[in-house]
Design a protein around this motif. Structure first.
Motif, PDB file in Angstrom:
ATOM      1  N   UNK A 245     -56.992 -92.799 -36.752  1.00  0.00           N
ATOM      2  CA  UNK A 245     -56.969 -93.402 -38.076  1.00  0.00           C
ATOM      3  C   UNK A 245     -55.811 -92.837 -38.894  1.00  0.00           C
ATOM      4  N   UNK A 246     -55.048 -93.720 -39.495  1.00  0.00           N
ATOM      5  CA  UNK A 246     -53.952 -93.316 -40.377  1.00  0.00           C
ATOM      6  C   UNK A 246     -54.440 -93.355 -41.811  1.00  0.00           C
ATOM      7  N   UNK A 247     -54.025 -92.342 -42.584  1.00  0.00           N
ATOM      8  CA  UNK A 247     -54.442 -92.274 -43.983  1.00  0.00           C
ATOM      9  C   UNK A 247     -53.295 -91.754 -44.834  1.00  0.00           C
ATOM     10  N   UNK A 248     -53.404 -91.995 -46.139  1.00  0.00           N
ATOM     11  CA  UNK A 248     -52.366 -91.553 -47.057  1.00  0.00           C
ATOM     12  C   UNK A 248     -51.773 -92.730 -47.805  1.00  0.00           C
ATOM     13  N   UNK A 249     -50.580 -92.540 -48.373  1.00  0.00           N
ATOM     14  CA  UNK A 249     -49.931 -93.574 -49.176  1.00  0.00           C
ATOM     15  C   UNK A 249     -49.180 -94.564 -48.284  1.00  0.00           C
ATOM     16  N   UNK A 250     -49.955 -95.290 -47.495  1.00  0.00           N
ATOM     17  CA  UNK A 250     -49.388 -96.209 -46.529  1.00  0.00           C
ATOM     18  C   UNK A 250     -49.201 -97.591 -47.140  1.00  0.00           C
ATOM     19  N   UNK A 251     -48.002 -98.141 -46.971  1.00  0.00           N
ATOM     20  CA  UNK A 251     -47.754 -99.503 -47.417  1.00  0.00           C
ATOM     21  C   UNK A 251     -48.051-100.493 -46.287  1.00  0.00           C
ATOM     22  N   UNK A 252     -47.555-100.195 -45.102  1.00  0.00           N
ATOM     23  CA  UNK A 252     -47.804-101.068 -43.954  1.00  0.00           C
ATOM     24  C   UNK A 252     -47.599-100.284 -42.663  1.00  0.00           C
ATOM     25  N   UNK A 253     -48.249-100.758 -41.598  1.00  0.00           N
ATOM     26  CA  UNK A 253     -48.093-100.135 -40.283  1.00  0.00           C
ATOM     27  C   UNK A 253     -47.574-101.173 -39.305  1.00  0.00           C
ATOM     28  N   UNK A 254     -46.510-100.856 -38.639  1.00  0.00           N
ATOM     29  CA  UNK A 254     -45.920-101.760 -37.657  1.00  0.00           C
ATOM     30  C   UNK A 254     -46.559-101.481 -36.286  1.00  0.00           C
ATOM     31  N   UNK A 255     -45.793-101.008 -35.336  1.00  0.00           N
ATOM     32  CA  UNK A 255     -46.353-100.710 -34.022  1.00  0.00           C
ATOM     33  C   UNK A 255     -47.209 -99.453 -34.045  1.00  0.00           C
ATOM     34  N   UNK A 256     -48.256 -99.449 -33.237  1.00  0.00           N
ATOM     35  CA  UNK A 256     -49.070 -98.262 -33.010  1.00  0.00           C
ATOM     36  C   UNK A 256     -49.179 -98.072 -31.501  1.00  0.00           C
ATOM     37  N   UNK A 257     -49.390 -96.831 -31.095  1.00  0.00           N
ATOM     38  CA  UNK A 257     -49.443 -96.605 -29.660  1.00  0.00           C
ATOM     39  C   UNK A 257     -50.113 -95.309 -29.291  1.00  0.00           C
TER      40      UNK A 257
ATOM     41  N   UNK B  92     -49.110 -99.641 -26.174  1.00  0.00           N
ATOM     42  CA  UNK B  92     -48.643 -99.882 -27.529  1.00  0.00           C
ATOM     43  C   UNK B  92     -49.124-101.256 -27.976  1.00  0.00           C
ATOM     44  N   UNK B  93     -49.223-101.418 -29.304  1.00  0.00           N
ATOM     45  CA  UNK B  93     -49.694-102.683 -29.861  1.00  0.00           C
ATOM     46  C   UNK B  93     -48.960-102.962 -31.160  1.00  0.00           C
ATOM     47  N   UNK B  94     -48.524-104.202 -31.338  1.00  0.00           N
ATOM     48  CA  UNK B  94     -47.851-104.578 -32.578  1.00  0.00           C
ATOM     49  C   UNK B  94     -48.877-104.932 -33.648  1.00  0.00           C
ATOM     50  N   UNK B  95     -48.392-105.132 -34.862  1.00  0.00           N
ATOM     51  CA  UNK B  95     -49.293-105.515 -35.957  1.00  0.00           C
ATOM     52  C   UNK B  95     -50.021-106.813 -35.609  1.00  0.00           C
ATOM     53  N   UNK B  96     -49.326-107.718 -34.944  1.00  0.00           N
ATOM     54  CA  UNK B  96     -49.905-109.004 -34.589  1.00  0.00           C
ATOM     55  C   UNK B  96     -50.795-108.983 -33.358  1.00  0.00           C
ATOM     56  N   UNK B  97     -50.848-107.847 -32.663  1.00  0.00           N
ATOM     57  CA  UNK B  97     -51.762-107.728 -31.532  1.00  0.00           C
ATOM     58  C   UNK B  97     -51.126-107.843 -30.157  1.00  0.00           C
ATOM     59  N   UNK B  98     -49.819-107.963 -30.076  1.00  0.00           N
ATOM     60  CA  UNK B  98     -49.170-107.969 -28.761  1.00  0.00           C
ATOM     61  C   UNK B  98     -49.221-106.575 -28.168  1.00  0.00           C
ATOM     62  N   UNK B  99     -49.510-106.511 -26.865  1.00  0.00           N
ATOM     63  CA  UNK B  99     -49.726-105.215 -26.228  1.00  0.00           C
ATOM     64  C   UNK B  99     -48.759-104.965 -25.079  1.00  0.00           C
ATOM     65  N   UNK B 100     -48.606-103.696 -24.770  1.00  0.00           N
ATOM     66  CA  UNK B 100     -47.742-103.261 -23.678  1.00  0.00           C
ATOM     67  C   UNK B 100     -48.407-102.046 -23.039  1.00  0.00           C
ATOM     68  N   UNK B 101     -48.441-102.006 -21.694  1.00  0.00           N
ATOM     69  CA  UNK B 101     -49.127-100.916 -20.995  1.00  0.00           C
ATOM     70  C   UNK B 101     -48.228-100.301 -19.928  1.00  0.00           C
ATOM     71  N   UNK B 102     -48.442 -99.016 -19.697  1.00  0.00           N
ATOM     72  CA  UNK B 102     -47.824 -98.381 -18.543  1.00  0.00           C
ATOM     73  C   UNK B 102     -48.456 -98.974 -17.283  1.00  0.00           C
ATOM     74  N   UNK B 103     -47.657 -99.108 -16.222  1.00  0.00           N
ATOM     75  CA  UNK B 103     -48.172 -99.696 -14.985  1.00  0.00           C
ATOM     76  C   UNK B 103     -49.389 -98.936 -14.457  1.00  0.00           C
ATOM     77  N   UNK B 104     -49.412 -97.630 -14.668  1.00  0.00           N
ATOM     78  CA  UNK B 104     -50.477 -96.795 -14.115  1.00  0.00           C
ATOM     79  C   UNK B 104     -51.835 -97.035 -14.759  1.00  0.00           C
ATOM     80  N   UNK B 105     -51.864 -97.688 -15.924  1.00  0.00           N
ATOM     81  CA  UNK B 105     -53.137 -97.895 -16.619  1.00  0.00           C
ATOM     82  C   UNK B 105     -53.507 -99.366 -16.762  1.00  0.00           C
TER      83      UNK B 105
END
Length: 123
Positions: A22-34, A49-62
């Protein structure tokens, strides 16, 4: 601004865990999270990793075992880990590319890291 990760622990091979960050503080917006991980003696690597819109990317191993998701209203990213293997053992770190407020009317953009949570897969 801070990122607080939780959910790590000890699990048997084949088991599951769910990490939260969970991110907290004086946040205006969050782009990618991972999620990244670092095993002893190895470099930190991207897990998912996941974008704000929900697009995802995974390491091959997972791929096919882990699922990343996020709740934008709660500024939170999750990592559902299934069919865990011993090679998944590592410290897992969350990361967020975010824009935060500085004073009145000013903003800055930076990448923040959570404190890390240990995941151990062992019989």
């Amino acid at each position: 601004v801070q990122l607080q990760a939780s959910g790590g622990g000890l699990v048997h091979p084949g088991g599951s865990l769910r990490l939260s960050c969970a991110a907290s503080g004086s946040i205006f917006s969050i782009n990618d999270m991972g999620w990244y991980r670092q095993a002893p003696g190895k470099q930190r690597e991207l897990v998912a990793a996941i974008t704000y819109g929900g697009s995802t990317n995974y390491a091959d191993s997972v791929k096919g075992r882990f699922t990343i998701s996020r709740d934008n209203a709660k500024n939170t990213v999750y990592l559902q880990m299934n069919s865990l293997k011993s090679e998944d053992t590592a410290v897992y770190y969350c990361n967020a590319d975010l824009t935060y407020r500085i004073g009145t009317g000013n903003r800055n953009r930076a990448a923040y890291w959570g404190q890390g949570t240990q995941v151990t897969v062992s019989s």
